[in-house]
Design a protein around this motif. Structure first.
Motif, PDB file in Angstrom:
ATOM      1  N   GLU A   1       0.837  -1.201   0.000  1.00  0.00           N
ATOM      2  CA  GLU A   1       0.000   0.000   0.000  1.00  0.00           C
ATOM      3  C   GLU A   1       0.878   1.260   0.000  1.00  0.00           C
ATOM      4  O   GLU A   1       1.883   1.331   0.705  1.00  0.00           O
TER       5      GLU A   1
ATOM      6  N   GLN B   1      12.168   6.945  -3.350  1.00  0.00           N
ATOM      7  CA  GLN B   1      12.818   8.087  -4.003  1.00  0.00           C
ATOM      8  C   GLN B   1      11.772   9.151  -4.363  1.00  0.00           C
ATOM      9  O   GLN B   1      10.566   8.921  -4.239  1.00  0.00           O
TER      10      GLN B   1
ATOM     11  N   GLN C   1      -1.821 -13.224   0.562  1.00  0.00           N
ATOM     12  CA  GLN C   1      -2.478 -14.399   1.134  1.00  0.00           C
ATOM     13  C   GLN C   1      -1.445 -15.479   1.503  1.00  0.00           C
ATOM     14  O   GLN C   1      -1.538 -16.096   2.570  1.00  0.00           O
TER      15      GLN C   1
ATOM     16  N   SER D   1      -1.343 -12.099  -4.623  1.00  0.00           N
ATOM     17  CA  SER D   1      -1.923 -13.185  -3.810  1.00  0.00           C
ATOM     18  C   SER D   1      -0.833 -13.961  -3.078  1.00  0.00           C
ATOM     19  O   SER D   1      -1.015 -14.403  -1.942  1.00  0.00           O
TER      20      SER D   1
ATOM     21  N   ARG E   1      -9.545 -13.178 -10.484  1.00  0.00           N
ATOM     22  CA  ARG E   1      -8.454 -13.330 -11.475  1.00  0.00           C
ATOM     23  C   ARG E   1      -8.867 -14.245 -12.627  1.00  0.00           C
ATOM     24  O   ARG E   1      -8.532 -13.987 -13.789  1.00  0.00           O
TER      25      ARG E   1
ATOM     26  N   ARG F   1     -14.196  -7.333  -5.602  1.00  0.00           N
ATOM     27  CA  ARG F   1     -13.304  -6.350  -4.941  1.00  0.00           C
ATOM     28  C   ARG F   1     -14.032  -5.667  -3.779  1.00  0.00           C
ATOM     29  O   ARG F   1     -13.497  -5.551  -2.677  1.00  0.00           O
TER      30      ARG F   1
ATOM     31  N   ARG G   1      -1.518  -4.914  -9.995  1.00  0.00           N
ATOM     32  CA  ARG G   1      -1.525  -6.154  -9.203  1.00  0.00           C
ATOM     33  C   ARG G   1      -1.990  -7.372 -10.021  1.00  0.00           C
ATOM     34  O   ARG G   1      -2.872  -7.281 -10.850  1.00  0.00           O
TER      35      ARG G   1
ATOM     36  N   ARG H   1      -5.221   9.335   3.393  1.00  0.00           N
ATOM     37  CA  ARG H   1      -6.303   9.119   2.425  1.00  0.00           C
ATOM     38  C   ARG H   1      -7.650   8.773   3.051  1.00  0.00           C
ATOM     39  O   ARG H   1      -8.630   8.578   2.338  1.00  0.00           O
TER      40      ARG H   1
ATOM     41  N   MET I   1      -0.457   6.424   2.913  1.00  0.00           N
ATOM     42  CA  MET I   1      -1.873   6.066   2.780  1.00  0.00           C
ATOM     43  C   MET I   1      -2.726   6.693   3.878  1.00  0.00           C
ATOM     44  O   MET I   1      -3.926   6.890   3.697  1.00  0.00           O
TER      45      MET I   1
ATOM     46  N   GLY J   1       2.884   3.719  -4.665  1.00  0.00           N
ATOM     47  CA  GLY J   1       2.759   4.534  -5.881  1.00  0.00           C
ATOM     48  C   GLY J   1       2.368   3.753  -7.128  1.00  0.00           C
ATOM     49  O   GLY J   1       2.648   4.200  -8.243  1.00  0.00           O
ATOM     50  N   LYS J   2       1.677   2.628  -6.961  1.00  0.00           N
ATOM     51  CA  LYS J   2       1.279   1.836  -8.138  1.00  0.00           C
ATOM     52  C   LYS J   2       0.334   2.622  -9.043  1.00  0.00           C
ATOM     53  O   LYS J   2       0.520   2.665 -10.253  1.00  0.00           O
ATOM     54  N   THR J   3      -0.689   3.234  -8.431  1.00  0.00           N
ATOM     55  CA  THR J   3      -1.682   3.957  -9.237  1.00  0.00           C
ATOM     56  C   THR J   3      -1.025   5.149  -9.934  1.00  0.00           C
ATOM     57  O   THR J   3      -1.251   5.387 -11.123  1.00  0.00           O
ATOM     58  N   THR J   4      -0.179   5.862  -9.203  1.00  0.00           N
ATOM     59  CA  THR J   4       0.523   7.026  -9.763  1.00  0.00           C
ATOM     60  C   THR J   4       1.388   6.597 -10.956  1.00  0.00           C
ATOM     61  O   THR J   4       1.370   7.225 -12.011  1.00  0.00           O
TER      62      THR J   4
END
Ligand code: T5A
Length: 216
Positions: free
Chosen positions: A18, A193, A110, A106, A79, A56, A101, A154, A151, A21-24
């Motif tokens: 979490e 960074q 998990q 998983s 998936r 989800r 992702r 948020r 996070m 920065g995946k979405t960014t």
């Protein structure tokens, strides 16, 4: 005369804990693919299909208790739909797929976080016939607490974000082990960074694929 079969598209995934920065960076990769004239599908897990988005909502926001096994099966069910309805058809049409992702999540969350075991996660997916592997995985990595701090601003955490540090430390180590075992597929990027430096590393990791890929 039969139609030419398009060259199979490339499958790229973004992974990490979490707040890394995946979405960014997904938006940044999309801009690079656009600039290269590559047709792609941007998507995410859990989700990516109407049923997957319902799963989800269930898995991230369900009240009450959910067993760890049920959580794994819900991730895998999302998936299976996603691969069959979105990912595989797009790749076969020659489109690239950029996914926020995939299976590594998983295995990390998990398998290691919930301690169900990596083998069990892999076996569940094998049973369901999910055998597709990304061509490139960008693993954004940074210390757990720093990501969680990003996070925190948020608002209300979802069901998984409420887990303790130990859960996320186990998941982080599992991600790093995946990278160590598959250096040809997984590029680890230091997500602590500045965003400019992260984007520069993301672009460098993408370059070899852009050079071999077929711009549609
Ligand atoms: N899950 C998922 C499983 O348990 N098993 C599975 O199989 C799958 C597929 C999904 C949840 O489900 C779990 C994992 C997750 O808990 P999600 O929404 O996909 O949820 O995952 P999150 O990690 O929660 O996604 P987020 O959008 O919340 O985090 P991101 O995308 O990593 O972070 P982003 O880009 O939103 O950035 C967070 C903040 O940091 C800033 C951004 O501007 C933003 O404010 N930022 C930076 N700040 C400074 N320097 C940088 N370099 C920065 N990069 C970003």
């Amino acid at each position: 005369m039969s139609e030419a079969v398009p060259m199979r598209g490339k499958f790229i995934t973004l992974e990490g804990l979490e707040g890394v920065g995946k979405t960014t960076n997904r938006a940044y990769v999309e801009s690079l693919l656009d600039a290269a004239g590559i047709a792609f599908v941007g998507t995410r897990e859990p989700g990516g299909t109407p049923l997957g988005e319902s799963i989800r909502n269930l898995v991230l926001h369900a009240g009450g208790n959910m067993s760890d096994e049920t959580e794994l099966l819900l991730m895998a069910a999302s998936r299976v739909e996603h691969v069959a309805q979105v990912i595989e058809p797009a790749l076969q049409r020659g489109k690239w797929v950029l996914c926020d992702r995939f299976l590594d999540a998983s295995i990390a969350y998990q398998g290691a976080g919930r301690q169900l075991g990596v083998d069990r996660v892999v076996q569940v997916h094998e049973l369901m016939g999910v055998s597709i592997e990304p061509d490139l995985t960008l693993l954004l990595d940074m210390p757990v607490e720093a990501g969680l701090a990003r996070m925190a601003a948020r608002g209300k955490p979802d069901r998984i974000e409420q887990e303790g540090l130990g859960f996320f430390e186990r998941a982080r180590q599992a991600y790093l082990l995946r990278a160590e075992a598959s250096p040809h597929r997984v590029t680890v990027i230091d997500a602590a960074q500045t965003l400019e430096q992260v984007k520069s590393d993301v672009e460098a990791a993408l370059q070899p694929l852009l050079m071999t890929g077929d711009a549609n």
